[in-house]
Design a protein around this motif. Sequence first.
Motif, PDB file in Angstrom:
ATOM      1  N   ALA A  94      17.503 -70.717   1.061  1.00 13.99           N
ATOM      2  CA  ALA A  94      16.099 -71.123   1.012  1.00 13.99           C
ATOM      3  C   ALA A  94      15.672 -71.465  -0.397  1.00 13.99           C
ATOM      4  CB  ALA A  94      15.220 -70.011   1.572  1.00 13.99           C
ATOM      5  N   GLY A  95      16.455 -71.022  -1.375  1.00 13.71           N
ATOM      6  CA  GLY A  95      16.152 -71.310  -2.760  1.00 13.71           C
ATOM      7  C   GLY A  95      16.919 -70.380  -3.676  1.00 13.71           C
ATOM      8  N   VAL A  96      17.449 -70.910  -4.767  1.00 16.37           N
ATOM      9  CA  VAL A  96      18.187 -70.091  -5.731  1.00 16.37           C
ATOM     10  C   VAL A  96      17.767 -70.476  -7.134  1.00 16.37           C
ATOM     11  CG1 VAL A  96      20.225 -69.792  -4.249  1.00 16.37           C
ATOM     12  CG2 VAL A  96      20.097 -71.741  -5.802  1.00 16.37           C
ATOM     13  N   GLU A  97      17.921 -69.491  -8.044  1.00 21.08           N
ATOM     14  CA  GLU A  97      17.699 -69.771  -9.454  1.00 21.08           C
ATOM     15  C   GLU A  97      19.016 -70.207 -10.077  1.00 21.08           C
ATOM     16  OE1 GLU A  97      16.066 -66.274 -11.170  1.00 21.08           O
ATOM     17  OE2 GLU A  97      14.124 -66.472 -10.134  1.00 21.08           O
ATOM     18  N   PRO A  98      18.974 -70.860 -11.248  1.00 18.22           N
ATOM     19  CA  PRO A  98      20.206 -71.315 -11.886  1.00 18.22           C
ATOM     20  C   PRO A  98      21.227 -70.205 -12.095  1.00 18.22           C
ATOM     21  CG  PRO A  98      18.332 -72.363 -12.915  1.00 18.22           C
ATOM     22  CD  PRO A  98      17.769 -71.352 -11.954  1.00 18.22           C
ATOM     23  N   ALA A  99      20.763 -69.007 -12.480  1.00 19.16           N
ATOM     24  CA  ALA A  99      21.691 -67.899 -12.715  1.00 19.16           C
ATOM     25  C   ALA A  99      22.373 -67.486 -11.423  1.00 19.16           C
ATOM     26  CB  ALA A  99      20.952 -66.714 -13.336  1.00 19.16           C
ATOM     27  N   GLU A 100      21.597 -67.462 -10.337  1.00 25.59           N
ATOM     28  CA  GLU A 100      22.175 -67.119  -9.039  1.00 25.59           C
ATOM     29  C   GLU A 100      23.186 -68.175  -8.595  1.00 25.59           C
ATOM     30  OE1 GLU A 100      18.371 -64.782  -7.045  1.00 25.59           O
ATOM     31  OE2 GLU A 100      18.568 -66.961  -6.819  1.00 25.59           O
ATOM     32  N   LEU A 101      22.864 -69.419  -8.863  1.00 28.10           N
ATOM     33  CA  LEU A 101      23.763 -70.523  -8.523  1.00 28.10           C
ATOM     34  C   LEU A 101      25.088 -70.371  -9.267  1.00 28.10           C
ATOM     35  CD1 LEU A 101      24.132 -73.252  -7.048  1.00 28.10           C
ATOM     36  CD2 LEU A 101      23.194 -74.369  -9.075  1.00 28.10           C
ATOM     37  N   ALA A 102      25.011 -70.023 -10.576  1.00 30.56           N
ATOM     38  CA  ALA A 102      26.221 -69.846 -11.372  1.00 30.56           C
ATOM     39  C   ALA A 102      27.059 -68.706 -10.822  1.00 30.56           C
ATOM     40  CB  ALA A 102      25.858 -69.588 -12.829  1.00 30.56           C
ATOM     41  N   ALA A 103      26.403 -67.607 -10.424  1.00 31.26           N
ATOM     42  CA  ALA A 103      27.139 -66.458  -9.906  1.00 31.26           C
ATOM     43  C   ALA A 103      27.818 -66.782  -8.585  1.00 31.26           C
ATOM     44  CB  ALA A 103      26.178 -65.272  -9.742  1.00 31.26           C
ATOM     45  N   GLU A 104      27.105 -67.483  -7.706  1.00 36.31           N
ATOM     46  CA  GLU A 104      27.666 -67.833  -6.396  1.00 36.31           C
ATOM     47  C   GLU A 104      28.836 -68.797  -6.525  1.00 36.31           C
ATOM     48  OE1 GLU A 104      27.088 -66.795  -3.364  1.00 36.31           O
ATOM     49  OE2 GLU A 104      25.506 -65.389  -3.880  1.00 36.31           O
ATOM     50  N   LEU A 105      28.752 -69.698  -7.494  1.00 40.10           N
ATOM     51  CA  LEU A 105      29.808 -70.694  -7.665  1.00 40.10           C
ATOM     52  C   LEU A 105      30.941 -70.166  -8.532  1.00 40.10           C
ATOM     53  CD1 LEU A 105      27.717 -73.977  -8.218  1.00 40.10           C
ATOM     54  CD2 LEU A 105      28.832 -73.192  -6.113  1.00 40.10           C
ATOM     55  N   GLY A 106      30.694 -69.089  -9.244  1.00 39.03           N
ATOM     56  CA  GLY A 106      31.714 -68.542 -10.125  1.00 39.03           C
ATOM     57  C   GLY A 106      31.958 -69.400 -11.345  1.00 39.03           C
ATOM     58  N   VAL A 107      30.869 -69.972 -11.903  1.00 35.27           N
ATOM     59  CA  VAL A 107      30.999 -70.824 -13.078  1.00 35.27           C
ATOM     60  C   VAL A 107      30.047 -70.337 -14.165  1.00 35.27           C
ATOM     61  CG1 VAL A 107      31.657 -72.847 -11.700  1.00 35.27           C
ATOM     62  CG2 VAL A 107      29.232 -72.452 -12.239  1.00 35.27           C
ATOM     63  N   GLU A 108      30.189 -70.896 -15.358  1.00 33.83           N
ATOM     64  CA  GLU A 108      29.294 -70.557 -16.458  1.00 33.83           C
ATOM     65  C   GLU A 108      27.884 -71.075 -16.150  1.00 33.83           C
ATOM     66  OE1 GLU A 108      30.023 -68.769 -19.080  1.00 33.83           O
ATOM     67  OE2 GLU A 108      32.166 -68.547 -18.535  1.00 33.83           O
ATOM     68  N   SER A 109      26.888 -70.393 -16.754  1.00 38.39           N
ATOM     69  CA  SER A 109      25.499 -70.789 -16.524  1.00 38.39           C
ATOM     70  C   SER A 109      25.249 -72.239 -16.909  1.00 38.39           C
ATOM     71  CB  SER A 109      24.554 -69.866 -17.307  1.00 38.39           C
ATOM     72  OG  SER A 109      24.655 -68.543 -16.854  1.00 38.39           O
ATOM     73  N   GLU A 110      25.859 -72.688 -18.015  1.00 32.43           N
ATOM     74  CA  GLU A 110      25.654 -74.055 -18.473  1.00 32.43           C
ATOM     75  C   GLU A 110      26.180 -75.045 -17.445  1.00 32.43           C
ATOM     76  OE1 GLU A 110      24.314 -77.168 -20.530  1.00 32.43           O
ATOM     77  OE2 GLU A 110      23.885 -75.038 -20.901  1.00 32.43           O
ATOM     78  N   ALA A 111      27.340 -74.751 -16.848  1.00 32.85           N
ATOM     79  CA  ALA A 111      27.919 -75.645 -15.837  1.00 32.85           C
ATOM     80  C   ALA A 111      27.016 -75.705 -14.608  1.00 32.85           C
ATOM     81  CB  ALA A 111      29.322 -75.179 -15.453  1.00 32.85           C
ATOM     82  N   ALA A 112      26.450 -74.549 -14.207  1.00 36.02           N
ATOM     83  CA  ALA A 112      25.558 -74.520 -13.047  1.00 36.02           C
ATOM     84  C   ALA A 112      24.286 -75.316 -13.331  1.00 36.02           C
ATOM     85  CB  ALA A 112      25.226 -73.079 -12.685  1.00 36.02           C
ATOM     86  N   ARG A 113      23.733 -75.147 -14.554  1.00 36.27           N
ATOM     87  CA  ARG A 113      22.523 -75.895 -14.917  1.00 36.27           C
ATOM     88  C   ARG A 113      22.807 -77.404 -14.947  1.00 36.27           C
ATOM     89  NH1 ARG A 113      18.232 -73.078 -16.736  1.00 36.27           N
ATOM     90  NH2 ARG A 113      18.546 -70.842 -17.150  1.00 36.27           N
ATOM     91  N   ARG A 114      23.996 -77.772 -15.434  1.00 41.22           N
ATOM     92  CA  ARG A 114      24.349 -79.196 -15.496  1.00 41.22           C
ATOM     93  C   ARG A 114      24.467 -79.797 -14.085  1.00 41.22           C
ATOM     94  NH1 ARG A 114      28.054 -78.582 -18.876  1.00 41.22           N
ATOM     95  NH2 ARG A 114      29.815 -78.396 -17.417  1.00 41.22           N
ATOM     96  N   ALA A 115      25.097 -79.071 -13.164  1.00 41.43           N
ATOM     97  CA  ALA A 115      25.233 -79.551 -11.792  1.00 41.43           C
ATOM     98  C   ALA A 115      23.866 -79.636 -11.117  1.00 41.43           C
ATOM     99  CB  ALA A 115      26.165 -78.628 -11.000  1.00 41.43           C
ATOM    100  N   LEU A 116      23.029 -78.621 -11.350  1.00 43.65           N
ATOM    101  CA  LEU A 116      21.695 -78.612 -10.760  1.00 43.65           C
ATOM    102  C   LEU A 116      20.859 -79.758 -11.309  1.00 43.65           C
ATOM    103  CD1 LEU A 116      19.677 -77.222  -8.920  1.00 43.65           C
ATOM    104  CD2 LEU A 116      19.065 -75.688 -10.817  1.00 43.65           C
TER     105      LEU A 116
END
Length: 320
Positions: A22-44
Amino acid sequence: MLSAAGLSAEEEAAYRLLVRTAGVEPAELAAELGVESEAARRALGSLLAKGLARAVPGEPDRFTAVAPDVALAARLHRRQEEVDRARQAVEQLTGEYLAHSRRREAAQLIEVITSRTALREQLRLLQDNARHEVVSLCRAGHVAMTSQENTEELAALGRGVGYRVIYEGALLEEPGMLVNLADGIKLGEQARALPTLPVRMMIADGELGVLPLIQHTGGLTQLTAALIRPSSLLDALEALFESLWERATPVSLTTPGSPLDSDHLYLLSLLVAGVPDKSIATQLKVSQRTVQRRITHLMEQAGAQTRMQLAWHAARENWL
């Protein structure tokens, strides 16, 4: 899987996760994907820029997916338009390449074939790929195949390809030819005949021709034929066919306005084409007396005293 829509592997993984939540924050996205926060922010950020993600209303730090049927369908449609335009560009470039390369290399215009197997395959492909019309000069004495073996013509006629064929007189006397010819005419082939032909050849759609270069291949003589692409030579061969077509005698089963039934019209066609009575009788499996009786009937119908007068009357009255 979504690369066709322009998504990288990282973007696809992030988008799939957003679809399931229903909605995730960038940090949660990084944790779920198993990647660095910067990589998750870049994908988002990339998904936001492509219109595939949006902020949750009232929660600017949380993000969710835009409906796939809205976001991805539009992207795929645009990609398809790009592919179509690219295909058109490739076709244009191919045409330009061939036009220039053929001027540089004679091998692009004429390809030499040196075996019966290769010639048979080219004749098969030429007819299988024909879209509009095949024209052919058929001499007596086959080189690659007999007329009865040319099953590709029947298939092409069946899918609407036109055929115009000129037969050499001697060929019509070969066993089985008259029945085979009648079958082709019934399927739509336009046939004509001449006493002799200068060459044997076949041309499809005015774009590709096959021409045996050695007409007689008996003994130790090796078969040699040419595959001819668009050129002045192919134009000349087409002009040769058209000039012969104008002079040739039609061979028909039906003619609009003709008073003759199909049997008598076919007989008259063969007679005018010069096929002997005996050959007609043998191939059509009737007696020679029956052939002569039918010819007499035609002469009486035309008011002719001789066969020459019959032929003249048939030409004048457009019986053929």
